[in-house]
Design an enzyme around this catalytic site. Structure first.
Site, PDB file in Angstrom:
ATOM      1  N   SER A 143      58.561  -8.015 165.076  1.00  0.00           N
ATOM      2  CA  SER A 143      57.678  -8.694 166.027  1.00  0.00           C
ATOM      3  C   SER A 143      57.642 -10.196 165.757  1.00  0.00           C
ATOM      4  CB  SER A 143      56.261  -8.106 165.928  1.00  0.00           C
ATOM      5  OG  SER A 143      55.786  -8.237 164.607  1.00  0.00           O
ATOM      6  N   GLN A 170      62.610  -7.073 156.014  1.00  0.00           N
ATOM      7  CA  GLN A 170      61.177  -6.990 155.678  1.00  0.00           C
ATOM      8  C   GLN A 170      60.818  -5.551 155.354  1.00  0.00           C
ATOM      9  OE1 GLN A 170      58.851  -9.544 158.798  1.00  0.00           O
ATOM     10  NE2 GLN A 170      60.803  -8.967 159.704  1.00  0.00           N
ATOM     11  N   ASN A 173      65.588  -6.329 170.346  1.00  0.00           N
ATOM     12  CA  ASN A 173      64.248  -5.747 170.245  1.00  0.00           C
ATOM     13  C   ASN A 173      63.976  -4.890 171.483  1.00  0.00           C
ATOM     14  OD1 ASN A 173      61.257  -5.445 170.067  1.00  0.00           O
ATOM     15  ND2 ASN A 173      61.475  -6.960 168.436  1.00  0.00           N
ATOM     16  N   CYS A 202      51.125   1.636 132.860  1.00  0.00           N
ATOM     17  CA  CYS A 202      52.345   1.041 132.325  1.00  0.00           C
ATOM     18  C   CYS A 202      52.528   1.475 130.869  1.00  0.00           C
ATOM     19  CB  CYS A 202      52.190  -0.472 132.409  1.00  0.00           C
ATOM     20  SG  CYS A 202      53.486  -1.418 131.637  1.00  0.00           S
ATOM     21  N   TYR A 210      50.112   5.011 149.270  1.00  0.00           N
ATOM     22  CA  TYR A 210      51.538   4.685 149.091  1.00  0.00           C
ATOM     23  C   TYR A 210      52.327   5.909 148.641  1.00  0.00           C
ATOM     24  CZ  TYR A 210      51.112  -0.202 150.252  1.00  0.00           C
ATOM     25  OH  TYR A 210      50.914  -1.358 150.947  1.00  0.00           O
ATOM     26  N   ARG A 256      53.061   7.688 151.718  1.00  0.00           N
ATOM     27  CA  ARG A 256      54.139   7.034 152.489  1.00  0.00           C
ATOM     28  C   ARG A 256      55.504   7.264 151.825  1.00  0.00           C
ATOM     29  NH1 ARG A 256      53.009   0.914 153.697  1.00  0.00           N
ATOM     30  NH2 ARG A 256      55.105   1.052 154.533  1.00  0.00           N
ATOM     31  N   HIS A 279      60.023  -8.033 151.250  1.00  0.00           N
ATOM     32  CA  HIS A 279      58.687  -7.459 151.032  1.00  0.00           C
ATOM     33  C   HIS A 279      58.675  -6.361 149.973  1.00  0.00           C
ATOM     34  CE1 HIS A 279      57.305  -8.984 155.281  1.00  0.00           C
ATOM     35  NE2 HIS A 279      57.404  -9.940 154.384  1.00  0.00           N
ATOM     36  N   CYS A 333      51.530  -6.672 133.756  1.00  0.00           N
ATOM     37  CA  CYS A 333      52.666  -7.397 133.157  1.00  0.00           C
ATOM     38  C   CYS A 333      53.861  -7.503 134.102  1.00  0.00           C
ATOM     39  CB  CYS A 333      53.090  -6.773 131.829  1.00  0.00           C
ATOM     40  SG  CYS A 333      53.925  -5.174 132.009  1.00  0.00           S
TER      41      CYS A 333
END
Ligand code: OAD
Length: 244
Positions: free
Chosen positions: A189, A101, A213, A147, A67, A70, A119, A130
């Site tokens: 999709s 999304q 689309n 955290c 992540y 990304r 999302h 938490c």
């Protein structure tokens, strides 16, 4: 680009318009979709290996790093004409709800307000224990940050496979789908539930469903209007045709 006159009439007369977007909307900004063959993220990785609570429990560092990579990849990414056309569309519509999304935050960057992010948002992280949402954290290579409230491991603030969608966002999205006159399904999709069901909820309540689309989807046979092409081209042309 020519549009069916009936679509333009429906749009101009609509009191409430709702739009659901997916990864296709960000494709022209240079981001990869999930399911397009060869280029889609899930054509190269299994979702359960990188986007599931089990994967995070198994190897938090691997998931954190994926992540982080990304997040880094979207740093310089800018909204495209499709994102901006949705801002324009909202200005011409008495009530407009944008549901996405996408976790890239590009709609907000383009100027859309009150975006329902079904999302989550990849630019944020939260505590896996938490739930505290964190906007700023220190990145130290080879460790997953913790955290500051409870010491739990931080994780991306996105919805993973097998997890529930945030309740308030989902309720708002369902309400917007069930009460609109025109529902847009753009660059998705339509495979992932419950987002995919929103177009059908709108259709069942009498809304006109418009699909934009690059390819046909499961929704195409049900849609009242099918606009084939790239959203970054179709959306600005549609807004121009309807109002300018
Ligand atoms: P998909 O990758 O499943 O679908 C992208 C859609 O965009 C496809 O139907 C493409 O034909 C279309 N498309 C590609 N480029 C386009 C363009 N320039 N203009 C218009 N359409 C274009 O992505 P999503 O439907 O968004 O979930 O996927 C839904 C969810 O599955 C994602 O939110 C993600 C993923 O797993 C989570 O991360 C929870």
């Amino acid at each position: 680009m020519d549009f069916c006159p009936d679509l333009l009439i429906q749009l101009r007369g609509a009191k409430r318009v709702t739009a659901l977007t997916g990864a296709g909307v960000s494709q022209e900004s240079g981001l990869r979709t999930f399911r397009d063959p060869q280029t889609g993220i899930w054509s190269q990785h299994k979702p359960e290996d990188l986007a599931s609570p089990e994967a995070f429990r198994r190897d938090p560092q691997l998931i954190w790093d994926w992540y982080a990579w990304r997040r880094e990849a979207i740093k310089g990414v800018r909204p495209n004409p499709g994102h901006y056309a949705l801002v324009k569309l909202s200005e011409h519509t008495p009530q407009f709800t944008l549901i996405t999304q996408n976790v890239d935050g590009l709609h907000r960057m383009a100027g859309s307000t009150d975006v329902i992010e079904l999302h989550g948002n990849i630019r944020l992280v939260r505590c896996s224990e938490c739930g505290q949402i964190v906007e700023n954290w220190e990145e130290v290579e080879g460790t997953v940050p913790r955290c500051t409230v409870c010491g739990g491991l931080l994780r991306p603030h996105v919805v993973w496979f097998g997890e529930s969608l945030p309740r308030a966002e989902l309720e708002a999205a369902v309400e917007a789908a069930r009460t609109c006159d025109v529902f847009f399904s753009i660059g998705t999709s339509g495979i992932v539930q419950p987002a995919a069901a929103l177009a059908y909820a709108a259709h069942n309540r009498g809304a006109k469903v418009v699909e934009i689309n690059a390819k046909r989807t499961l929704l195409t046979p049900k849609a009242d209007f099918v606009l084939s092409g790239k959203s970054g081209e179709v959306l600005p042309a549609l807004v121009n045709a309807a109002w300018l």
